[in-house]
Scaffold this active site. Structure first.
Site, PDB file in Angstrom:
ATOM      1  N   THR A  56      -0.916   2.484  -4.410  1.00  0.00           N
ATOM      2  CA  THR A  56      -0.587   1.776  -3.168  1.00  0.00           C
ATOM      3  C   THR A  56      -1.518   2.295  -2.079  1.00  0.00           C
ATOM      4  O   THR A  56      -2.094   3.377  -2.210  1.00  0.00           O
ATOM      5  CB  THR A  56       0.860   2.056  -2.739  1.00  0.00           C
ATOM      6  OG1 THR A  56       0.984   3.471  -2.548  1.00  0.00           O
ATOM      7  CG2 THR A  56       1.851   1.614  -3.787  1.00  0.00           C
TER       8      THR A  56
ATOM      9  N   GLU B 140       3.724  -2.867  -6.059  1.00  0.00           N
ATOM     10  CA  GLU B 140       4.882  -2.460  -6.865  1.00  0.00           C
ATOM     11  C   GLU B 140       5.558  -3.630  -7.567  1.00  0.00           C
ATOM     12  O   GLU B 140       6.428  -3.443  -8.404  1.00  0.00           O
ATOM     13  CB  GLU B 140       5.932  -1.766  -5.971  1.00  0.00           C
ATOM     14  CG  GLU B 140       5.526  -0.399  -5.459  1.00  0.00           C
ATOM     15  CD  GLU B 140       4.802  -0.446  -4.116  1.00  0.00           C
ATOM     16  OE1 GLU B 140       4.130  -1.463  -3.832  1.00  0.00           O
ATOM     17  OE2 GLU B 140       4.908   0.541  -3.367  1.00  0.00           O
TER      18      GLU B 140
ATOM     19  N   LYS C 224      11.409  -2.062  18.340  1.00  0.00           N
ATOM     20  CA  LYS C 224      12.830  -1.957  18.678  1.00  0.00           C
ATOM     21  C   LYS C 224      12.965  -1.909  20.193  1.00  0.00           C
ATOM     22  O   LYS C 224      12.733  -0.884  20.813  1.00  0.00           O
ATOM     23  CB  LYS C 224      13.447  -0.743  17.993  1.00  0.00           C
ATOM     24  CG  LYS C 224      13.450  -0.958  16.496  1.00  0.00           C
ATOM     25  CD  LYS C 224      14.130   0.114  15.708  1.00  0.00           C
ATOM     26  CE  LYS C 224      14.192  -0.345  14.250  1.00  0.00           C
ATOM     27  NZ  LYS C 224      13.923   0.679  13.277  1.00  0.00           N
TER      28      LYS C 224
ATOM     29  N   TRP D 205      15.500  -6.245  17.576  1.00  0.00           N
ATOM     30  CA  TRP D 205      14.227  -6.178  16.866  1.00  0.00           C
ATOM     31  C   TRP D 205      13.303  -7.324  17.288  1.00  0.00           C
ATOM     32  O   TRP D 205      13.720  -8.475  17.348  1.00  0.00           O
ATOM     33  CB  TRP D 205      14.451  -6.246  15.352  1.00  0.00           C
ATOM     34  CG  TRP D 205      15.060  -5.010  14.769  1.00  0.00           C
ATOM     35  CD1 TRP D 205      15.496  -3.911  15.455  1.00  0.00           C
ATOM     36  CD2 TRP D 205      15.323  -4.750  13.390  1.00  0.00           C
ATOM     37  NE1 TRP D 205      16.009  -2.975  14.590  1.00  0.00           N
ATOM     38  CE2 TRP D 205      15.918  -3.470  13.314  1.00  0.00           C
ATOM     39  CE3 TRP D 205      15.103  -5.458  12.220  1.00  0.00           C
ATOM     40  CZ2 TRP D 205      16.305  -2.900  12.098  1.00  0.00           C
ATOM     41  CZ3 TRP D 205      15.487  -4.889  11.007  1.00  0.00           C
ATOM     42  CH2 TRP D 205      16.077  -3.612  10.949  1.00  0.00           C
TER      43      TRP D 205
HETATM   44  P1  AMP Z   1       0.144  -4.199  -1.031  1.00  0.00           P
HETATM   45  O1  AMP Z   1       0.967  -3.445  -1.977  1.00  0.00           O
HETATM   46  O2  AMP Z   1      -1.037  -3.441  -0.533  1.00  0.00           O
HETATM   47  O3  AMP Z   1      -0.211  -5.543  -1.566  1.00  0.00           O
HETATM   48  O4  AMP Z   1       1.001  -4.445   0.289  1.00  0.00           O
HETATM   49  C1  AMP Z   1       2.240  -5.096   0.211  1.00  0.00           C
HETATM   50  C2  AMP Z   1       2.726  -5.436   1.584  1.00  0.00           C
HETATM   51  O5  AMP Z   1       1.862  -6.381   2.217  1.00  0.00           O
HETATM   52  C3  AMP Z   1       4.074  -6.105   1.604  1.00  0.00           C
HETATM   53  O6  AMP Z   1       5.120  -5.195   1.454  1.00  0.00           O
HETATM   54  C4  AMP Z   1       4.046  -6.796   2.956  1.00  0.00           C
HETATM   55  O7  AMP Z   1       4.359  -5.901   4.000  1.00  0.00           O
HETATM   56  C5  AMP Z   1       2.615  -7.221   3.083  1.00  0.00           C
HETATM   57  N1  AMP Z   1       2.451  -8.623   2.677  1.00  0.00           N
HETATM   58  C6  AMP Z   1       2.012  -9.110   1.506  1.00  0.00           C
HETATM   59  N2  AMP Z   1       1.987 -10.446   1.520  1.00  0.00           N
HETATM   60  C7  AMP Z   1       2.441 -10.844   2.727  1.00  0.00           C
HETATM   61  C8  AMP Z   1       2.678 -12.109   3.364  1.00  0.00           C
HETATM   62  N3  AMP Z   1       2.426 -13.261   2.750  1.00  0.00           N
HETATM   63  N4  AMP Z   1       3.182 -12.099   4.610  1.00  0.00           N
HETATM   64  C9  AMP Z   1       3.437 -10.937   5.258  1.00  0.00           C
HETATM   65  N5  AMP Z   1       3.238  -9.734   4.719  1.00  0.00           N
HETATM   66  C10 AMP Z   1       2.746  -9.670   3.472  1.00  0.00           C
END
Ligand code: AMP
Length: 548
Positions: A185, A330, A444, A449
């Site tokens: 990650t 994940e 916040k 929120w």
């Molecule tokens: P990653 O594991 O690097 O792909 O990051 C995942 C995170 O990216 C998610 O938990 C979201 O916070 C954000 N994310 C992924 N897709 C979207 C989307 N379509 N809209 C908003 N946030 C997103």
């Protein structure tokens, strides 16, 4: 009583075996890192992946060993990918956008034994090789003619590594729960954590992500995965395209608007996928040069929220269907997709556009719900915000080496097996989920929120704005208030009042940012998302005019 069907272990080598049978001549086209366009086929890819397996075995790689790549999307990367997975080794995609020290940290944590590196990233690896004692072999993804002289100990050109190898390496024959891939990650909080996919989880995820209302790829499709293989398996396209027998177009190192446009048109691409920043580059290239898209039918956009301006440009100006998707490393990574169902047929164009800005519905195999801070279920009314939890056969239950464990057995799940995504969302009665924020980015204000993402999505549509970010800044009365950070378009000077005017009426009055600042460049993280942590650090002492 047990069923009487065959025990067909779901190992990923079968994906390439299948592609070779149903589409031996179907092309994989690569813009090579060396420059020219290179064409191969599933038949050839299968042969060369088998040779890679043989070479890997000779290099001492066996079941469970980590095989690292620091590489773009190319056919060679696919060969190493299937060559490693086929013999039960674990393909570990390193993310070249991380800092060199972070890459070394991750390679050490993963205990990578061999590293395949593209020419582009050779200087990074030369710098950190001394910090990665577990890596015993370096293979440069090129041929002998392009092999530079390098300080890497014993480095060998890939074409030399696999040349003349037999193709009889045995694939499969191990348990389907064997680890297949490792992807860390981005580590916005603490150290990066390793997500360890299994053959079974990737296979089930590929089926799920290719359902008709998800990617729905067919053999006649031409797929351009701009999303990198080091970003959660190129959103499973490296499995789905060969499963479907679709042609693949691999962009290599060039992701700028012009290079992507050339591939889209020259290779007659029908389906593509990437994060919004890539599409911003493509769309501005199209606009500046008055170009059209003649074959592209669908574009999947995810990784961060789709700005309305991108959605409208694709759908209204170029006739390309946008599928907004949400997910995370994940989750293998697909979590939801925003496809229109039967209930949406009656909607007007404007209503559809509004709906498509939502992150969408879960495909079969993903379950989701929202809960409050105490873990109680929240209503699916489209208004109530809650922490977004998920579960399913392709969702992580633990991180590699039990990092970040919540439970004594190393898992990170709650008592009912739910994984906390760290996102905050609403779910509407029709089942469409909307991300309102990352739990740590939500502002916040006076106990209520405010969604930073909602404001950003609107602000990027304001005149003269290239990119926008919103963070919470300390306020003596309200605790936090939103600060809007704007990166102007090149050569333009947007004015504060015009942006405020633009926001007026589009967001709730009390969400209006207390101030706007202009920066040359909004910092992006390793996966192309806005780096809020860096922004919070830069503006940690910022005094809002309303705070006086
Ligand atoms: P990653 O594991 O690097 O792909 O990051 C995942 C995170 O990216 C998610 O938990 C979201 O916070 C954000 N994310 C992924 N897709 C979207 C989307 N379509 N809209 C908003 N946030 C997103």
């Amino acid at each position: 009583m047990q069923g009487l069907m065959q025990d067909w272990s779901m190992t990923l080598d079968r994906v390439l075996d299948h592609a070779k049978i149903v589409g031996p001549d179907r092309e994989i086209v690569t813009r090579s890192v060396e420059g020219p366009i290179v064409r191969t086929s599933y038949g050839e890819l299968w042969t060369r992946a088998r040779q890679a397996s043989h070479a890997l075995r000779e290099a001492g790689i066996g079941v469970g060993d980590r095989v690292a790549t620091l590489a773009w999307n190319t056919a060679r990367h696919m060969e190493v990918w299937f060559g490693a997975m086929g013999i039960g080794a674990v393909l570990h995609t390193l993310n070249p956008r991380l800092l060199p020290d972070q890459i070394a940290w991750i390679a050490n944590h993963a205990e990578d034994k061999i590293l395949f590196v593209d020419l582009t990233f050779l200087p990074i690896v030369e710098k950190i090789a001394g910090l990665m004692p577990t890596v015993k072999t370096y293979v440069v993804l090129t041929d002998r003619a392009h092999m530079p002289s390098t300080a890497l100990p014993g480095a060998i050109a890939y074409e030399h590594f696999i040349a003349g190898r037999p193709t009889d390496a045995r694939w499969g024959g191990f348990d389907e729960n064997t680890a297949a891939g490792l992807c860390y990650t981005s580590g916005t909080t603490g150290n990066p954590k390793g997500v360890l996919y299994s053959h079974r989880s990737n296979m089930l995820h590929a089926f799920a992500a290719n359902q008709g209302d998800a990617f729905g790829l067919r053999a006649k499709d031409v797929v351009l995965p701009v999303v990198p293989m080091f970003h959660a398996n190129a959103w499973a396209l490296t499995f789905i395209a060969p499963m479907a027998g679709a042609k693949m177009v691999m962009p290599g190192a060039k992701l700028d608007g012009q290079s992507i446009y050339e591939l889209l048109e020259e290779e007659r691409v029908t389906f593509t996928a990437a994060v919004p920043t890539v599409w911003l580059m493509l769309l501005s290239h199209l606009r500046d040069n008055k170009l059209k898209l003649s074959t592209l039918k669908r574009v999947v956009i995810g990784g961060s929220a789709v700005p309305e301006a991108i959605l409208r440009a694709f759908e209204e100006d170029y006739g390309v269907e946008v599928v907004h998707a949400w997910g995370m490393t994940e989750m293998s990574p697909m979590g939801t997709l925003c496809s229109m169902g039967p209930q949406q047929e009656e909607l007007s164009h404007e209503e559809r556009i509004k709906l498509k800005l939502k992150q969408g519905k879960t495909p079969f195999t993903v379950e989701m719900k929202i809960v409050d801070d105490a873990g109680a279920d929240m209503p699916r009314d489209g208004k109530t915000f809650g922490r977004l939890l998920v579960r399913g056969p392709s969702v992580a239950r633990a991180y590699f080496k039990n990092e970040g464990a919540r439970n004594p057995d190393g898992t990170v799940l709650d008592a009912q097996g739910w994984f906390d995504t760290g996102d905050v969302a609403t779910i509407c009665p029709m089942g469409f989920m909307t991300i309102t924020d990352r739990a740590k980015d939500v502002i916040k204000s006076g106990g209520e929120w405010i969604s930073s993402i909602d404001i950003e999505n609107i602000a990027v549509g304001a005149p003269g704005v290239a990119n926008a970010a919103v963070i919470g800044v300390y306020h003596p009365k309200w605790d936090e208030r939103p600060l809007l950070i704007i990166q102007p378009k090149a050569g333009e000077t947007p004015v504060r009042e015009a942006i405020m005017q633009f926001l007026n009426g589009k967001i709730a009055k009390w969400w209006t940012p207390d101030d706007i600042v202009f920066v040359e460049q909004i910092p992006l993280g390793a996966t192309g998302k806005i780096n809020k942590m860096a922004l919070r650090e830069t503006f940690k002492d910022y005094k809002l005019p309303t705070a006086a």
